[in-house]
Design an enzyme around this catalytic site. Structure first.
Site, PDB file in Angstrom:
ATOM      1  N   GLU A 116      12.010  -9.507   6.912  1.00 18.31           N
ATOM      2  CA  GLU A 116      10.680  -9.589   7.498  1.00 18.31           C
ATOM      3  C   GLU A 116       9.681 -10.133   6.491  1.00 18.31           C
ATOM      4  OE1 GLU A 116       8.275  -6.418   9.672  1.00 18.31           O
ATOM      5  OE2 GLU A 116      10.323  -5.693   9.868  1.00 18.31           O
TER       6      GLU A 116
ATOM      7  N   ASP B  28      11.377  -1.158  15.993  1.00 20.43           N
ATOM      8  CA  ASP B  28      10.951  -0.536  14.734  1.00 20.43           C
ATOM      9  C   ASP B  28       9.726   0.328  15.048  1.00 20.43           C
ATOM     10  OD1 ASP B  28      10.371   0.001  12.044  1.00 20.43           O
ATOM     11  OD2 ASP B  28       9.243  -1.861  11.812  1.00 20.43           O
TER      12      ASP B  28
ATOM     13  N   LYS C 265      15.405   0.155   7.865  1.00 19.99           N
ATOM     14  CA  LYS C 265      14.506  -0.927   7.466  1.00 19.99           C
ATOM     15  C   LYS C 265      14.014  -0.618   6.065  1.00 19.99           C
ATOM     16  CE  LYS C 265      10.018  -2.629   8.667  1.00 19.99           C
ATOM     17  NZ  LYS C 265       9.174  -3.236   9.683  1.00 19.99           N
TER      18      LYS C 265
ATOM     19  N   ARG D 282       0.823  -1.221   0.000  1.00 21.92           N
ATOM     20  CA  ARG D 282       0.000   0.000   0.000  1.00 21.92           C
ATOM     21  C   ARG D 282       0.853   1.265   0.000  1.00 21.92           C
ATOM     22  NH1 ARG D 282      -1.567   1.021   6.212  1.00 21.92           N
ATOM     23  NH2 ARG D 282       0.440   0.519   7.089  1.00 21.92           N
TER      24      ARG D 282
ATOM     25  N   ASP E 215       9.091   3.849  14.278  1.00 20.78           N
ATOM     26  CA  ASP E 215       9.387   5.149  13.679  1.00 20.78           C
ATOM     27  C   ASP E 215       8.142   5.922  13.250  1.00 20.78           C
ATOM     28  OD1 ASP E 215       8.713   3.466  11.640  1.00 20.78           O
ATOM     29  OD2 ASP E 215      10.401   3.958  10.335  1.00 20.78           O
TER      30      ASP E 215
ATOM     31  N   THR F 151      12.268   3.544   8.547  1.00 21.91           N
ATOM     32  CA  THR F 151      11.835   2.856   7.335  1.00 21.91           C
ATOM     33  C   THR F 151      12.190   3.649   6.081  1.00 21.91           C
ATOM     34  OG1 THR F 151       9.991   1.962   8.579  1.00 21.91           O
ATOM     35  CG2 THR F 151       9.819   1.846   6.183  1.00 21.91           C
TER      36      THR F 151
ATOM     37  N   ASP G 251       6.118 -11.439  10.639  1.00 17.75           N
ATOM     38  CA  ASP G 251       5.341 -10.259  11.045  1.00 17.75           C
ATOM     39  C   ASP G 251       3.851 -10.525  10.812  1.00 17.75           C
ATOM     40  OD1 ASP G 251       4.306  -7.803  11.650  1.00 17.75           O
ATOM     41  OD2 ASP G 251       5.288  -6.694  10.055  1.00 17.75           O
TER      42      ASP G 251
HETATM   43 MG    MG Z   1       6.657  -5.725   8.620  1.00 12.76          MG
END
Ligand code: MG
Length: 362
Positions: free
Chosen positions: A218, A320, A160, A24, A322, A135, A243
């Site tokens: 991930e 993670d 990431k 998305r 952020d 990210t 995840d």
């Molecule tokens: Mg993820």
């Protein structure tokens, strides 16, 4: 301290730049705010991000779950009866983890206020400062390299990187980033379910062979494909983190016992809040599996709750969180303090909120 009302409102926070993953593109955070009022005048806050593409929870579903199911179960209950509140919340409606998480967070906020202690201390108090990654959205290799350099210049040590759109291009993206940032920087990648198992094995082995030195990957394959996830985990050296495959403690148990992944990503919006997230932490500790804590694209209310959990538990080794950094403004006074990669907690009671600005209550 009895619950007298649960009010719902909305906040809208624009992002600094569009957030793009394999699933998305998002331009702003548009979340439901939960405000739980009590007979002592103290209030607790929670936040629910609608992420239809991930949890299936839309804005309408979040409001319906709280208004039609959760609210009538919890009004009148005493915050000191935490266990009973959590049992009722869990049973009030199936799934709907985002709505449950927002209410769970507001309850923990009040629980801390009741005992005049910050939530992270009530949960274990392991540390009060954590370091987050940032990210990098999926874009052209050149643009991603530029965004990565920008992050490094702000002091981030871990990036990431969103991949999973096109395997050949993903390798080019990672090469461009590694060349740009050098070898001191930690690179983790998130495919957001974008590859088939064989595509994942092919791509990750290529990344291994080209010496890209990836810290972890991930969710390489679709959430429901536990066997596919295991196939990838068994066939690459890069550690695999589950995840979207892990929502409930039961999912975590299955993934851990199957050895389908090396690590588990805890997000409050998947578990339904702190209460269930703690179960995953205990499970991971027992099995010696490391945890990451992450969030959806959320503003600072719910991310502050995740910070408290991360600060409390030693099993959460990768951070993670952020979301608030990606937002162009901060609607929250109080809560966790975000200074680029460094996130610090205060010892204010509960989750430490003073005021939430710009909320439009129904
Ligand atoms: Mg993820």
């Amino acid at each position: 301290m009895r619950i007298t009302d649960i009010k719902l409102g909305y906040i809208s926070v624009p992002l600094k730049k569009p957030f793009k993953t394999a699933l998305r593109t998002v331009n702003s955070v548009e979340d439901v705010v939960v405000r739980i009022e009590t007979n002592t005048g103290q209030v607790g806050y929670g936040e629910a991000p609608p992420t239809g593409a991930i949890t299936g929870d839309t804005t309408g579903a979040i409001i319906g779950a709280i208004e039609d199911h959760i609210k009538k179960q919890l009004i009148g209950m005493d915050i000191e009866n935490m266990e009973e509140i959590m049992l009722k919340l869990d049973k009030s409606v199936v799934r709907n983890t985002t709505a449950k998480a927002a209410v769970d967070i507001a309850i923990y906020d009040l629980y801390g206020q009741l005992y005049n202690a910050p939530v992270y201390k009530l949960l274990g108090g392991y540390r009060k400062e954590i370091i987050t990654d940032i990210t990098i959205s999926v874009n052209s290799p050149e643009e991603m390299a530029k965004d990565s350099i920008e992050a490094i210049n702000q002091g981030y040590k871990t990036l990431k990187i969103k991949v999973g759109v096109d395997s050949a291009l993903d390798i080019k993206r990672m090469k461009a980033i590694r060349d740009a940032v050098g070898h001191e920087v930690n690179l983790r990648i998130d495919a957001n379910q974008g590859w088939t198992p064989k595509e994942a094995i092919y791509t990750l082995r290529k990344m291994e062979d080209t010496g890209l030195n990836i810290e972890l990957v991930e969710q390489p394959v679709p959430a429901h494909d536990f066997e596919g996830l295991k196939l990838v985990t068994d066939n690459v050296s890069i550690p695999v983190l589950a995840d979207e495959s892990v929502f409930s403690p039961k999912d975590a148990m299955t993934i851990i016992q199957m050895r389908a992944a090396d690590l588990v990503n805890i997000k409050l919006m998947k578990t339904g809040g702190i209460h269930n997230a703690l179960k995953i932490c205990s499970m991971a500790e027992v099995y010696g599996v490391g945890c990451m804590i992450g969030s959806m694209l959320e503003a600072k209310i719910s991310v502050t709750a995740a910070v408290h959990l991360a600060a409390a538990k030693s099993v959460i080794t990768k951070i993670d969180l952020d979301g608030p950094i990606l937002c162009s403004e901060d609607p929250v006074s109080g809560g966790a303090i975000f200074e680029n990669y460094k996130i610090t907690l205060t010892d204010d009671p509960g989750l430490g909120f003073k005021e939430i600005h710009g909320v439009v209550y129904k």
